[in-house]
Scaffold this motif. Structure first.
Motif, PDB file in Angstrom:
ATOM      1  N   HIS A  34      49.886  36.003  40.155  1.00  0.00           N
ATOM      2  CA  HIS A  34      50.662  35.297  41.151  1.00  0.00           C
ATOM      3  C   HIS A  34      50.789  33.832  40.711  1.00  0.00           C
ATOM      4  O   HIS A  34      50.230  33.411  39.708  1.00  0.00           O
ATOM      5  N   GLU A  35      51.522  33.069  41.485  1.00  0.00           N
ATOM      6  CA  GLU A  35      51.701  31.670  41.130  1.00  0.00           C
ATOM      7  C   GLU A  35      50.395  30.892  41.241  1.00  0.00           C
ATOM      8  O   GLU A  35      50.290  29.795  40.709  1.00  0.00           O
ATOM      9  N   GLU A  36      49.417  31.436  41.961  1.00  0.00           N
ATOM     10  CA  GLU A  36      48.134  30.779  42.116  1.00  0.00           C
ATOM     11  C   GLU A  36      47.001  31.766  41.882  1.00  0.00           C
ATOM     12  O   GLU A  36      47.161  32.975  42.038  1.00  0.00           O
ATOM     13  N   ALA A  37      45.840  31.231  41.519  1.00  0.00           N
ATOM     14  CA  ALA A  37      44.646  32.056  41.348  1.00  0.00           C
ATOM     15  C   ALA A  37      43.476  31.331  41.997  1.00  0.00           C
ATOM     16  O   ALA A  37      43.356  30.100  41.895  1.00  0.00           O
ATOM     17  N   TYR A  38      42.615  32.090  42.656  1.00  0.00           N
ATOM     18  CA  TYR A  38      41.439  31.538  43.312  1.00  0.00           C
ATOM     19  C   TYR A  38      40.183  32.215  42.785  1.00  0.00           C
ATOM     20  O   TYR A  38      40.147  33.439  42.626  1.00  0.00           O
ATOM     21  N   ILE A  39      39.148  31.421  42.552  1.00  0.00           N
ATOM     22  CA  ILE A  39      37.850  31.924  42.105  1.00  0.00           C
ATOM     23  C   ILE A  39      36.978  32.131  43.336  1.00  0.00           C
ATOM     24  O   ILE A  39      36.895  31.242  44.202  1.00  0.00           O
ATOM     25  N   VAL A  40      36.325  33.273  43.421  1.00  0.00           N
ATOM     26  CA  VAL A  40      35.441  33.569  44.546  1.00  0.00           C
ATOM     27  C   VAL A  40      34.101  34.029  44.001  1.00  0.00           C
ATOM     28  O   VAL A  40      34.025  35.019  43.267  1.00  0.00           O
ATOM     29  N   THR A  41      33.041  33.325  44.356  1.00  0.00           N
ATOM     30  CA  THR A  41      31.707  33.774  43.970  1.00  0.00           C
ATOM     31  C   THR A  41      31.116  34.628  45.078  1.00  0.00           C
ATOM     32  O   THR A  41      31.403  34.432  46.256  1.00  0.00           O
ATOM     33  N   GLY A  42      30.288  35.595  44.691  1.00  0.00           N
ATOM     34  CA  GLY A  42      29.700  36.490  45.674  1.00  0.00           C
ATOM     35  C   GLY A  42      30.732  37.332  46.394  1.00  0.00           C
ATOM     36  O   GLY A  42      30.683  37.441  47.624  1.00  0.00           O
ATOM     37  N   PRO A  43      31.664  37.984  45.655  1.00  0.00           N
ATOM     38  CA  PRO A  43      32.780  38.681  46.298  1.00  0.00           C
ATOM     39  C   PRO A  43      32.565  40.165  46.548  1.00  0.00           C
ATOM     40  O   PRO A  43      33.519  40.861  46.900  1.00  0.00           O
ATOM     41  N   THR A  44      31.351  40.666  46.346  1.00  0.00           N
ATOM     42  CA  THR A  44      31.161  42.116  46.411  1.00  0.00           C
ATOM     43  C   THR A  44      30.690  42.632  47.764  1.00  0.00           C
ATOM     44  O   THR A  44      30.592  43.846  47.957  1.00  0.00           O
ATOM     45  N   SER A  45      30.417  41.738  48.704  1.00  0.00           N
ATOM     46  CA  SER A  45      29.979  42.183  50.025  1.00  0.00           C
ATOM     47  C   SER A  45      30.156  41.050  51.015  1.00  0.00           C
ATOM     48  O   SER A  45      30.394  39.898  50.647  1.00  0.00           O
ATOM     49  N   GLY A  46      30.035  41.389  52.296  1.00  0.00           N
ATOM     50  CA  GLY A  46      30.014  40.386  53.348  1.00  0.00           C
ATOM     51  C   GLY A  46      31.216  39.464  53.368  1.00  0.00           C
ATOM     52  O   GLY A  46      32.362  39.864  53.147  1.00  0.00           O
ATOM     53  N   ARG A  57      45.870  38.975  48.905  1.00  0.00           N
ATOM     54  CA  ARG A  57      47.154  39.348  49.487  1.00  0.00           C
ATOM     55  C   ARG A  57      48.283  38.498  48.940  1.00  0.00           C
ATOM     56  O   ARG A  57      49.450  38.900  48.966  1.00  0.00           O
ATOM     57  N   HIS A  58      47.946  37.289  48.456  1.00  0.00           N
ATOM     58  CA  HIS A  58      49.021  36.404  47.987  1.00  0.00           C
ATOM     59  C   HIS A  58      48.643  35.603  46.741  1.00  0.00           C
ATOM     60  O   HIS A  58      49.335  34.663  46.369  1.00  0.00           O
ATOM     61  N   ALA A  59      47.533  35.964  46.103  1.00  0.00           N
ATOM     62  CA  ALA A  59      47.113  35.230  44.907  1.00  0.00           C
ATOM     63  C   ALA A  59      46.259  36.132  44.029  1.00  0.00           C
ATOM     64  O   ALA A  59      45.702  37.131  44.491  1.00  0.00           O
ATOM     65  N   THR A  60      46.174  35.778  42.772  1.00  0.00           N
ATOM     66  CA  THR A  60      45.223  36.440  41.884  1.00  0.00           C
ATOM     67  C   THR A  60      43.822  35.956  42.245  1.00  0.00           C
ATOM     68  O   THR A  60      43.627  34.776  42.541  1.00  0.00           O
ATOM     69  N   VAL A  61      42.848  36.863  42.243  1.00  0.00           N
ATOM     70  CA  VAL A  61      41.476  36.457  42.531  1.00  0.00           C
ATOM     71  C   VAL A  61      40.607  36.690  41.301  1.00  0.00           C
ATOM     72  O   VAL A  61      40.703  37.725  40.642  1.00  0.00           O
ATOM     73  N   VAL A  62      39.774  35.694  41.001  1.00  0.00           N
ATOM     74  CA  VAL A  62      38.789  35.798  39.938  1.00  0.00           C
ATOM     75  C   VAL A  62      37.460  36.078  40.621  1.00  0.00           C
ATOM     76  O   VAL A  62      36.919  35.220  41.328  1.00  0.00           O
ATOM     77  N   LEU A  63      36.943  37.264  40.432  1.00  0.00           N
ATOM     78  CA  LEU A  63      35.750  37.725  41.121  1.00  0.00           C
ATOM     79  C   LEU A  63      34.520  37.424  40.273  1.00  0.00           C
ATOM     80  O   LEU A  63      34.380  37.947  39.167  1.00  0.00           O
ATOM     81  N   VAL A  64      33.620  36.586  40.792  1.00  0.00           N
ATOM     82  CA  VAL A  64      32.455  36.129  40.033  1.00  0.00           C
ATOM     83  C   VAL A  64      31.189  36.621  40.724  1.00  0.00           C
ATOM     84  O   VAL A  64      30.903  36.242  41.863  1.00  0.00           O
ATOM     85  N   GLY A  65      30.427  37.474  40.040  1.00  0.00           N
ATOM     86  CA  GLY A  65      29.225  38.010  40.644  1.00  0.00           C
ATOM     87  C   GLY A  65      28.275  38.585  39.611  1.00  0.00           C
ATOM     88  O   GLY A  65      28.581  38.635  38.418  1.00  0.00           O
ATOM     89  N   ARG A  66      27.122  39.055  40.070  1.00  0.00           N
ATOM     90  CA  ARG A  66      26.061  39.505  39.166  1.00  0.00           C
ATOM     91  C   ARG A  66      26.216  40.948  38.709  1.00  0.00           C
ATOM     92  O   ARG A  66      25.788  41.301  37.611  1.00  0.00           O
ATOM     93  N   ASP A  67      26.797  41.803  39.546  1.00  0.00           N
ATOM     94  CA  ASP A  67      26.779  43.246  39.294  1.00  0.00           C
ATOM     95  C   ASP A  67      28.130  43.724  38.773  1.00  0.00           C
ATOM     96  O   ASP A  67      29.106  43.784  39.531  1.00  0.00           O
ATOM     97  N   PRO A  68      28.223  44.102  37.489  1.00  0.00           N
ATOM     98  CA  PRO A  68      29.510  44.534  36.927  1.00  0.00           C
ATOM     99  C   PRO A  68      30.114  45.716  37.673  1.00  0.00           C
ATOM    100  O   PRO A  68      31.329  45.751  37.906  1.00  0.00           O
ATOM    101  N   GLY A  69      29.290  46.672  38.061  1.00  0.00           N
ATOM    102  CA  GLY A  69      29.800  47.841  38.756  1.00  0.00           C
ATOM    103  C   GLY A  69      30.419  47.490  40.100  1.00  0.00           C
ATOM    104  O   GLY A  69      31.489  47.988  40.459  1.00  0.00           O
ATOM    105  N   LYS A  70      29.736  46.642  40.868  1.00  0.00           N
ATOM    106  CA  LYS A  70      30.270  46.237  42.165  1.00  0.00           C
ATOM    107  C   LYS A  70      31.532  45.393  41.999  1.00  0.00           C
ATOM    108  O   LYS A  70      32.476  45.510  42.795  1.00  0.00           O
ATOM    109  N   LEU A  71      31.549  44.534  40.986  1.00  0.00           N
ATOM    110  CA  LEU A  71      32.754  43.749  40.721  1.00  0.00           C
ATOM    111  C   LEU A  71      33.939  44.659  40.422  1.00  0.00           C
ATOM    112  O   LEU A  71      35.055  44.447  40.909  1.00  0.00           O
ATOM    113  N   ASP A  72      33.694  45.685  39.612  1.00  0.00           N
ATOM    114  CA  ASP A  72      34.753  46.633  39.292  1.00  0.00           C
ATOM    115  C   ASP A  72      35.270  47.323  40.545  1.00  0.00           C
ATOM    116  O   ASP A  72      36.466  47.570  40.697  1.00  0.00           O
TER     117      ASP A  72
END
Length: 332
Positions: A34-46, A57-72
């Motif tokens: 998308h025209e914008e991207a946002y980085i989110v830490t701790g994106p796998t729960s809560g 819904r309106h931007a690319t998200v960069v998902l940053v977390g410890r667990d590769p499986g949950k990130l996937d």
């Protein structure tokens, strides 16, 4: 204006054997970002998960977390909904992991518009990272601080950095006091990393570590807002959310009570919220171009104030200066 409950809601892969599959995901991100991207830490729960899905819904998200499986799993959910996400593995408690993650994010070359420092822990027993630092302080303050500093030079003018904070840092905040907190107990960055706090604190296991790390988050926001006026730095107090993973060390029965009984009722209770509502509010604050730098917002998206101590510029500057000095002691 900051959003309220009535505001319109924003409603390389891992260095593992998954290489080829993830390269495809990254190629897709480059091609369809998308025209914008946002980085989110701790994106796998809560709250982090809800905020990431809202942003996607309106931007690319960069998902940053410890667990590769949950990130996937989160990436696949985003893609199934027609969005775009990429994943970066990072343990915020470990400085080397933070440096590698920041470098990887920069390498992606995405049009970054903001960073949500959401990841946090509230361990009910003392723990330490590989360097012997207090786990809560390292995860909640030192890691997000280092990640933010590494990314700031690569953020465009007007980009927005939001830290998820907590009112428990304020010794005068009645709900926090009733819950057993006694405010932040900051001595210095070095002392905090050793798990040492001012006397007279909370009897809650991990309470002083959590409150102090959250005060340091808020001090960082307020100091960075003055230091870097070309960017925006704000903080959000998401409210007490009984369904988050902060209390992941709690028993199964207590966690089930929080998730299935208390969480649905939380938005009806003053100072309470739940991950869905908090994630929506945070996503709104992060993407609202009218939000001013240096602001602090509550669970409804309304302006609030931190403790008397954290409002002092001298204290803010001391926390930032001591954190920087302390982080320089980490071998490159």
């Amino acid at each position: 204006m900051a959003p309220t409950d009535d505001s319109p809601s924003a409603e390389r892969t891992h260095e593992t054997a998954h290489g080829t599959a993830h390269e495809t995901a990254y190629e897709k991100a480059y091609a369809t970002a998308h025209e914008e991207a946002y980085i989110v830490t701790g994106p796998t729960s809560g709250i982090g998960l809800r905020a990431a899905l809202e942003l996607a819904r309106h931007a690319t998200v960069v998902l940053v977390g410890r667990d590769p499986g949950k990130l996937d799993g989160v990436r696949e959910t985003v893609e199934a909904r027609g969005g775009t996400a990429v994943t970066v593995v990072c343990d915020l408690a470990e400085p080397a992991s933070v440096r590698a993650a920041a470098a990887r994010i920069v390498e992606l070359g995405l049009p970054l518009a903001g960073l949500l420092n959401n990841a946090g822990v509230f361990p009910n027993r003392a723990g330490a990272n590989s360097l012997g630092w207090d786990l809560a302080f390292a995860t909640n303050h030192l890691g997000p601080f280092a990640l933010t500093e590494a990314l700031v030079p690569h953020l465009p003018d007007g980009a927005h950095v939001v830290f998820v904070c907590s009112g428990v840092e304020d010794p005068e905040r009645r709900p926090a006091v009733v819950a057993g907190f006694r405010g932040a107990r900051y001595v210095s960055a070095e002392a905090s990393a050793r798990g040492e706090w001012l006397p007279g604190g909370s009897k809650l296991p991990g309470g002083d570590a959590y409150a102090t790390s959250k005060q340091c988050n808020l001090a960082t926001v307020l100091a960075f807002a003055r230091e870097a006026p070309r960017l925006r730095f704000t903080a959000v107090e998401p409210g007490f959310s009984p369904a988050t993973d902060l209390g992941r060390d709690s028993g199964i029965a207590l966690r089930a009570l929080g998730k299935y009984v208390l969480s649905p009722l939380a938005p009806l209770v003053k100072y309470w919220s739940n991950p869905k509502t908090a994630g929506r509010v945070i996503a709104c604050v992060l993407t609202d171009g009218s939000v001013r730098t240096g602001g602090y917002y509550d669970e409804k998206g309304r302006p609030m104030e931190g403790s008397a101590q954290v409002r002092e510029p001298e204290f803010q500057d001391r926390v930032v200066a001591e954190t920087r000095v302390f982080l320089t002691t980490v071998p490159a």
